[in-house]
Design an enzyme around this catalytic site. Structure first.
Site, PDB file in Angstrom:
ATOM      1  N   GLU A  88       0.649  -1.400   0.140  1.00  0.00           N
ATOM      2  CA  GLU A  88       0.531  -0.128  -0.293  1.00  0.00           C
ATOM      3  C   GLU A  88       0.768   0.994  -0.078  1.00  0.00           C
ATOM      4  OE1 GLU A  88      -1.660  -1.185   3.204  1.00  0.00           O
ATOM      5  OE2 GLU A  88      -1.242   0.270   5.169  1.00  0.00           O
ATOM      6  N   CYS A 101       3.683   8.601   0.841  1.00  0.00           N
ATOM      7  CA  CYS A 101       4.530   7.917   2.120  1.00  0.00           C
ATOM      8  C   CYS A 101       4.063   6.248   1.258  1.00  0.00           C
ATOM      9  CB  CYS A 101       3.494   7.581   3.135  1.00  0.00           C
ATOM     10  SG  CYS A 101       3.454   5.841   3.766  1.00  0.00           S
ATOM     11  N   CYS A 108       7.294  -7.510   5.404  1.00  0.00           N
ATOM     12  CA  CYS A 108       8.680  -7.268   6.796  1.00  0.00           C
ATOM     13  C   CYS A 108       9.677  -7.899   7.731  1.00  0.00           C
ATOM     14  CB  CYS A 108       8.459  -5.389   7.089  1.00  0.00           C
ATOM     15  SG  CYS A 108       9.718  -5.232   8.147  1.00  0.00           S
ATOM     16  N   CYS A 112       9.058  -5.806  14.688  1.00  0.00           N
ATOM     17  CA  CYS A 112       8.236  -4.644  16.128  1.00  0.00           C
ATOM     18  C   CYS A 112       6.594  -5.358  16.410  1.00  0.00           C
ATOM     19  CB  CYS A 112       8.646  -3.169  15.636  1.00  0.00           C
ATOM     20  SG  CYS A 112       9.996  -3.174  14.691  1.00  0.00           S
ATOM     21  N   CYS A 115       3.511  -3.365  14.789  1.00  0.00           N
ATOM     22  CA  CYS A 115       3.004  -2.511  13.701  1.00  0.00           C
ATOM     23  C   CYS A 115       2.269  -3.791  13.018  1.00  0.00           C
ATOM     24  CB  CYS A 115       5.038  -2.528  13.177  1.00  0.00           C
ATOM     25  SG  CYS A 115       4.833  -2.206  11.575  1.00  0.00           S
ATOM     26  N   GLY A 155       7.136  -2.521   4.842  1.00  0.00           N
ATOM     27  CA  GLY A 155       9.071  -2.827   4.724  1.00  0.00           C
ATOM     28  C   GLY A 155       9.587  -2.510   5.598  1.00  0.00           C
ATOM     29  N   GLU A 156      10.821  -2.375   5.663  1.00  0.00           N
ATOM     30  CA  GLU A 156      12.428  -1.906   5.915  1.00  0.00           C
ATOM     31  C   GLU A 156      13.276  -1.577   4.608  1.00  0.00           C
ATOM     32  OE1 GLU A 156      13.362  -0.070   8.634  1.00  0.00           O
ATOM     33  OE2 GLU A 156      15.175  -0.281   7.388  1.00  0.00           O
ATOM     34  N   SER A 187      13.590   5.767   6.690  1.00  0.00           N
ATOM     35  CA  SER A 187      12.726   5.896   7.938  1.00  0.00           C
ATOM     36  C   SER A 187      13.262   4.110   8.130  1.00  0.00           C
ATOM     37  CB  SER A 187      11.992   6.048   8.168  1.00  0.00           C
ATOM     38  OG  SER A 187      11.288   5.807   9.463  1.00  0.00           O
ATOM     39  N   SER A 210      13.111   4.858  13.677  1.00  0.00           N
ATOM     40  CA  SER A 210      12.508   4.810  14.761  1.00  0.00           C
ATOM     41  C   SER A 210      13.069   4.265  15.876  1.00  0.00           C
ATOM     42  CB  SER A 210      11.863   3.693  13.941  1.00  0.00           C
ATOM     43  OG  SER A 210      10.920   3.603  12.341  1.00  0.00           O
ATOM     44  N   LEU A 211      12.925   4.426  16.571  1.00  0.00           N
ATOM     45  CA  LEU A 211      13.897   4.850  18.446  1.00  0.00           C
ATOM     46  C   LEU A 211      12.781   4.398  19.038  1.00  0.00           C
ATOM     47  CD1 LEU A 211      16.151   4.722  19.530  1.00  0.00           C
ATOM     48  CD2 LEU A 211      15.194   7.711  20.191  1.00  0.00           C
ATOM     49  N   CYS A 329      -0.670   2.842   8.747  1.00  0.00           N
ATOM     50  CA  CYS A 329      -0.067   1.321   8.790  1.00  0.00           C
ATOM     51  C   CYS A 329      -0.761   0.330   8.397  1.00  0.00           C
ATOM     52  CB  CYS A 329       0.921   1.661  10.219  1.00  0.00           C
ATOM     53  SG  CYS A 329       0.938   3.418  10.697  1.00  0.00           S
TER      54      CYS A 329
HETATM   55  N1  SAH Z   1      10.474   0.247   8.532  1.00  0.00           N
HETATM   56  C1  SAH Z   1      10.814   1.680   8.346  1.00  0.00           C
HETATM   57  C2  SAH Z   1       9.793   2.091   8.790  1.00  0.00           C
HETATM   58  C3  SAH Z   1       7.948   1.067   8.272  1.00  0.00           C
HETATM   59  S1  SAH Z   1       7.323   2.030   9.435  1.00  0.00           S
HETATM   60  C4  SAH Z   1      10.410   1.955  10.304  1.00  0.00           C
HETATM   61  O1  SAH Z   1      10.887   0.900  10.871  1.00  0.00           O
HETATM   62  O2  SAH Z   1      10.858   2.706  10.419  1.00  0.00           O
HETATM   63  C5  SAH Z   1       7.297   3.229   9.041  1.00  0.00           C
HETATM   64  C6  SAH Z   1       7.088   3.992  11.044  1.00  0.00           C
HETATM   65  O3  SAH Z   1       5.252   3.823  11.442  1.00  0.00           O
HETATM   66  C7  SAH Z   1       8.032   3.422  11.951  1.00  0.00           C
HETATM   67  O4  SAH Z   1       8.304   4.067  12.636  1.00  0.00           O
HETATM   68  C8  SAH Z   1       6.902   2.365  12.191  1.00  0.00           C
HETATM   69  O5  SAH Z   1       7.416   1.884  14.261  1.00  0.00           O
HETATM   70  C9  SAH Z   1       5.195   3.354  13.046  1.00  0.00           C
HETATM   71  N2  SAH Z   1       4.518   2.590  13.185  1.00  0.00           N
HETATM   72  C10 SAH Z   1       4.559   1.625  13.018  1.00  0.00           C
HETATM   73  N3  SAH Z   1       3.029   0.561  12.644  1.00  0.00           N
HETATM   74  C11 SAH Z   1       2.520   2.224  13.672  1.00  0.00           C
HETATM   75  C12 SAH Z   1       1.163   2.081  14.266  1.00  0.00           C
HETATM   76  N4  SAH Z   1       0.068   1.369  14.547  1.00  0.00           N
HETATM   77  N5  SAH Z   1       1.072   3.529  14.724  1.00  0.00           N
HETATM   78  C13 SAH Z   1       1.740   4.241  14.350  1.00  0.00           C
HETATM   79  N6  SAH Z   1       2.896   4.656  14.017  1.00  0.00           N
HETATM   80  C14 SAH Z   1       3.443   2.613  13.832  1.00  0.00           C
END
Ligand code: SAH
Length: 340
Positions: A88, A101, A108, A112, A115, A155-156, A187, A210-211, A329
């Site tokens: 998407e 985006c 992925c 996490c 996610c 994806g990453e 990101s 993404s911290l 997301c």
């Molecule tokens: N893999 C990459 C990029 C994709 S995710 C990364 O981790 O940065 C993009 C951002 O959306 C990341 O910061 C991720 O942690 C966040 N994200 C994932 N699921 C989410 C959710 N349900 N609500 C808000 N942010 C979310």
């Protein structure tokens, strides 16, 4: 080969390899990205024999748009590729421009805990052309120009490093879509070796990390990658990135109720980031029906924000788009595939 996966240099080398002048690559790029044609036959300033050869060697491969959901400031697309895999992309109308985006992988592997995308394991990487075509299709569908691209879909990006770098090269090229590097954001969840590689490219492209936690203890619980690359290693790498590129880094921080949203976490985060050329983007969590994490209350979010402000850390709270159309997301693909 997909024509949309070719960088300008790739096409120049191609023309040289078939005994032609390399400026033909610029002509082809012009047709693809300035005039938006979708077949070689429309490239009327290129000789018939060459068109024939191009047709033998390249295809115009774009996914199918299987679903569009329109909200008031957002448009969400579900694309399906030839192998039936879907990803998407979300277009957001900001006051500064149209920001897309987009996804970099089907599924992925980063796993996490919060996610949605990561609930479905990686099936494959997207090619550069598959990323480029997400932009072209949305532009064409909405008859507008996309001015900003963020790699924050499924994806990453740094788990698909080479294709992502080629993609950036293609869209950043003046002869291509001419998207300014400062309008492109990558990101990552923190794949250290690839952040190092990225730093050495010295691009003006924005880097977001993404911290989501101020220490390893909490980070280990919600982000598997943190076990491979602990926080001190990640922070050293980011410091080095800032030194090399002189670019400000964005830290994304999702606020999860009772997990990482305490005042103590805010102070710890401020301490971790003090003095760094960076800012924090606080993200109100998008809840999904499959995952038990909850969004922090508005009061908690504002409290967290205030502490960072008081500690002189640059901070914003992410504006939310498309909550009303379940565009959060990874939900569109997830819902779609579960309906099947
Ligand atoms: N893999 C990459 C990029 C994709 S995710 C990364 O981790 O940065 C993009 C951002 O959306 C990341 O910061 C991720 O942690 C966040 N994200 C994932 N699921 C989410 C959710 N349900 N609500 C808000 N942010 C979310």
């Amino acid at each position: 080969m997909n024509i949309y996966s070719q960088s300008l240099e790739d096409l120049e080398n191609y023309f040289i390899s078939i005994g032609q002048k390399k400026f033909k690559a610029i002509q082809v790029y012009d047709w693809l990205y300035k005039k938006n044609v979708t077949s070689f036959d429309e490239m009327t300033n290129i000789k018939k024999e060459i068109i024939q050869k191009l047709k033998e060697d390249f295809v115009f491969e774009v996914p199918e748009i299987v679903k569009v959901q329109k909200g008031k400031d957002v448009c969400k697309y579900l694309f399906k590729f030839k192998d039936n895999q879907s990803v998407e992309a979300v277009l957001m109308f900001h006051d500064y421009g149209n920001s897309l985006c987009l996804s970099t992988q089907v599924g992925c592997n980063m796993d996490c805990a919060f996610c949605e995308s990561g609930r479905r394991k990686k099936v494959r990487n997207l090619t550069a052309g598959e990323m480029v075509s997400q932009i072209l299709l949305v532009q064409n569908d909405l008859k507008l120009r996309i001015s900003h691209v963020v790699l924050m879909g499924i994806g990453e990006p740094f788990d698909n490093y080479d294709n992502v770098m080629k993609f950036i090269n293609i869209i950043n090229s003046d002869r291509g879509l001419a998207l300014g590097a400062r309008h492109i954001t990558v990101s990552t969840c923190g794949i250290v070796p690839k952040i190092k590689a990225f730093a050495s490219q010295k691009l003006q492209v924005n880097l977001a990390i993404s911290l989501h936690a101020p220490d390893d203890n909490i980070r280990n619980k919600i982000m598997k990658i943190s076990k491979a690359y602990p926080l001190n290693e990640l922070m050293d790498t980011i410091k080095d990135y800032i030194k090399k590129t002189n670019r400000r880094v964005t830290f994304e921080y999702i606020l999860l109720k009772g997990v990482n949203d305490s005042e103590e976490c805010a102070y710890k985060l401020a301490k971790l980031l003090k003095g760094l050329n960076c800012y924090v983007n606080l993200i109100p969590y998008n809840e999904t029906s499959h995952i038990e994490f909850k969004r922090s209350s508005e009061k908690t979010i504002l409290r967290f924000y205030d502490i960072l402000k008081k500690e002189k850390i640059g901070v914003t709270i992410r504006r939310e788009f498309g909550g009303e159309i379940s565009s959060a997301c990874g939900q569109l693909r997830s819902n779609y595939e579960e309906e099947l």
